[in-house]
Design a protein around this motif. Structure first.
Motif, PDB file in Angstrom:
ATOM      1  N   PRO A  24     -15.822  96.294 -32.726  1.00  0.00           N
ATOM      2  CA  PRO A  24     -15.173  97.204 -31.777  1.00  0.00           C
ATOM      3  C   PRO A  24     -16.201  97.964 -30.933  1.00  0.00           C
ATOM      4  O   PRO A  24     -17.286  98.281 -31.406  1.00  0.00           O
ATOM      5  N   HIS A  25     -15.824  98.208 -29.710  1.00  0.00           N
ATOM      6  CA  HIS A  25     -16.696  98.950 -28.805  1.00  0.00           C
ATOM      7  C   HIS A  25     -16.781 100.407 -29.238  1.00  0.00           C
ATOM      8  O   HIS A  25     -15.852 100.955 -29.793  1.00  0.00           O
ATOM      9  N   GLY A  26     -17.943 100.983 -28.960  1.00  0.00           N
ATOM     10  CA  GLY A  26     -18.153 102.378 -29.305  1.00  0.00           C
ATOM     11  C   GLY A  26     -18.434 103.211 -28.066  1.00  0.00           C
ATOM     12  O   GLY A  26     -18.291 102.745 -26.938  1.00  0.00           O
ATOM     13  N   THR A  27     -18.879 104.422 -28.324  1.00  0.00           N
ATOM     14  CA  THR A  27     -19.185 105.350 -27.227  1.00  0.00           C
ATOM     15  C   THR A  27     -20.517 106.052 -27.480  1.00  0.00           C
ATOM     16  O   THR A  27     -20.708 107.187 -27.062  1.00  0.00           O
ATOM     17  N   VAL A  28     -21.434 105.362 -28.151  1.00  0.00           N
ATOM     18  CA  VAL A  28     -22.726 105.971 -28.476  1.00  0.00           C
ATOM     19  C   VAL A  28     -23.523 106.242 -27.217  1.00  0.00           C
ATOM     20  O   VAL A  28     -24.216 107.248 -27.117  1.00  0.00           O
ATOM     21  N   TRP A  29     -23.428 105.375 -26.226  1.00  0.00           N
ATOM     22  CA  TRP A  29     -24.059 105.593 -24.922  1.00  0.00           C
ATOM     23  C   TRP A  29     -23.071 105.135 -23.858  1.00  0.00           C
ATOM     24  O   TRP A  29     -22.183 104.327 -24.119  1.00  0.00           O
ATOM     25  N   PRO A  30     -23.201 105.678 -22.661  1.00  0.00           N
ATOM     26  CA  PRO A  30     -22.266 105.286 -21.594  1.00  0.00           C
ATOM     27  C   PRO A  30     -22.532 103.854 -21.133  1.00  0.00           C
ATOM     28  O   PRO A  30     -23.676 103.441 -20.992  1.00  0.00           O
ATOM     29  N   SER A  92     -32.067  87.923 -27.462  1.00  0.00           N
ATOM     30  CA  SER A  92     -31.872  88.503 -26.132  1.00  0.00           C
ATOM     31  C   SER A  92     -30.385  88.641 -25.813  1.00  0.00           C
ATOM     32  O   SER A  92     -29.925  89.706 -25.377  1.00  0.00           O
ATOM     33  N   GLY A  93     -29.638  87.567 -26.021  1.00  0.00           N
ATOM     34  CA  GLY A  93     -28.196  87.623 -25.781  1.00  0.00           C
ATOM     35  C   GLY A  93     -27.522  88.649 -26.681  1.00  0.00           C
ATOM     36  O   GLY A  93     -26.635  89.385 -26.251  1.00  0.00           O
ATOM     37  N   GLY A  94     -27.973  88.707 -27.933  1.00  0.00           N
ATOM     38  CA  GLY A  94     -27.433  89.691 -28.865  1.00  0.00           C
ATOM     39  C   GLY A  94     -27.700  91.109 -28.410  1.00  0.00           C
ATOM     40  O   GLY A  94     -26.834  91.990 -28.529  1.00  0.00           O
ATOM     41  N   LEU A  95     -28.888  91.359 -27.873  1.00  0.00           N
ATOM     42  CA  LEU A  95     -29.204  92.689 -27.358  1.00  0.00           C
ATOM     43  C   LEU A  95     -28.286  93.047 -26.186  1.00  0.00           C
ATOM     44  O   LEU A  95     -27.847  94.189 -26.053  1.00  0.00           O
ATOM     45  N   GLY A  96     -27.985  92.061 -25.360  1.00  0.00           N
ATOM     46  CA  GLY A  96     -27.023  92.299 -24.272  1.00  0.00           C
ATOM     47  C   GLY A  96     -25.662  92.711 -24.817  1.00  0.00           C
ATOM     48  O   GLY A  96     -25.027  93.631 -24.295  1.00  0.00           O
ATOM     49  N   LEU A  97     -25.220  92.060 -25.893  1.00  0.00           N
ATOM     50  CA  LEU A  97     -23.947  92.433 -26.514  1.00  0.00           C
ATOM     51  C   LEU A  97     -24.004  93.829 -27.120  1.00  0.00           C
ATOM     52  O   LEU A  97     -23.013  94.563 -27.095  1.00  0.00           O
ATOM     53  N   VAL A  98     -25.165  94.208 -27.656  1.00  0.00           N
ATOM     54  CA  VAL A  98     -25.343  95.563 -28.195  1.00  0.00           C
ATOM     55  C   VAL A  98     -25.162  96.586 -27.077  1.00  0.00           C
ATOM     56  O   VAL A  98     -24.478  97.607 -27.243  1.00  0.00           O
ATOM     57  N   LEU A  99     -25.790  96.324 -25.932  1.00  0.00           N
ATOM     58  CA  LEU A  99     -25.682  97.274 -24.818  1.00  0.00           C
ATOM     59  C   LEU A  99     -24.239  97.463 -24.389  1.00  0.00           C
ATOM     60  O   LEU A  99     -23.794  98.588 -24.157  1.00  0.00           O
ATOM     61  N   ILE A 100     -23.500  96.382 -24.286  1.00  0.00           N
ATOM     62  CA  ILE A 100     -22.096  96.473 -23.886  1.00  0.00           C
ATOM     63  C   ILE A 100     -21.257  97.105 -24.996  1.00  0.00           C
ATOM     64  O   ILE A 100     -20.339  97.871 -24.739  1.00  0.00           O
ATOM     65  N   GLY A 101     -21.599  96.802 -26.261  1.00  0.00           N
ATOM     66  CA  GLY A 101     -20.826  97.297 -27.391  1.00  0.00           C
ATOM     67  C   GLY A 101     -20.932  98.783 -27.619  1.00  0.00           C
ATOM     68  O   GLY A 101     -19.997  99.412 -28.112  1.00  0.00           O
ATOM     69  N   SER A 102     -22.079  99.366 -27.311  1.00  0.00           N
ATOM     70  CA  SER A 102     -22.283 100.813 -27.389  1.00  0.00           C
ATOM     71  C   SER A 102     -21.874 101.422 -28.730  1.00  0.00           C
ATOM     72  O   SER A 102     -21.253 102.473 -28.791  1.00  0.00           O
ATOM     73  N   SER A 103     -22.227 100.708 -29.831  1.00  0.00           N
ATOM     74  CA  SER A 103     -21.896 101.256 -31.150  1.00  0.00           C
ATOM     75  C   SER A 103     -23.063 101.074 -32.107  1.00  0.00           C
ATOM     76  O   SER A 103     -23.875 100.159 -31.943  1.00  0.00           O
TER      77      SER A 103
END
Length: 153
Positions: A24-30, A92-103
């Motif tokens: 699930p997406h979070g709100t740790v960063w905008p 690299s792709g996983g890091l992109g998903l982390v940025l979008i996931g924001s959790s």
């Protein structure tokens, strides 16, 4: 035992990648336009590296860290820049998903993926040294996941 461990590592790797996609997406960063653009760039680089790495390996390609017997050592193409472009692409792709996931969950799953791939790589490289006498010289010249970083001395 060796094949069972290899299969287990692949299953965990797939689980972690799916977890990155489905957490699930979070709100740790905008997640603003800059974050989305950076994430898309990282994912595009990741997919490109993974596809080029897979294509260059040809018949040597396997999800298992156990090298195929009698398969040639790939040192050309993207393998001339990094020894493990597929893993670099996944990270690299996983890091992109982390940025979008924001959790924090995304961060933890990605860190687990990086740790798994680093360990899998070390085991795989031990076997490659046994299979290919030229691997040690290659690993001394080419970085593990990033150009020039992680060369084996």
């Amino acid at each position: 035992m060796k094949r069972a461990l290899a299969s287990g590592l692949v299953v965990v790797q797939i689980f972690l990648l799916v977890a990155l996609l489905l957490s699930p997406h979070g709100t740790v960063w905008p997640v603003n336009g800059f974050v989305v653009a950076t994430a898309i760039a990282l994912i595009a680089v990741g997919v490109t590296l993974a596809v080029q790495g897979s294509t260059t390996l040809g018949p040597a390609m396997t999800a298992s860290p156990i090298p195929r017997e009698d398969a040639p050592l790939a040192t050309n193409g993207v393998y001339a820049v990094v020894r493990n472009p597929i893993y670099t692409g996944l990270m690299s792709g996983g890091l992109g998903l982390v940025l979008i996931g924001s959790s924090l969950l995304h961060v933890v799953v990605w860190a687990a993926l990086v740790g798994l791939l680093a360990g899998k790589t070390r085991w795989e490289e031990q076997m490659l040294v046994e299979e290919h006498p030229a691997y040690s010289d290659y690993a001394a010249r080419v970085g593990r996941f990033l150009p020039g970083v992680g060369r084996i001395r």
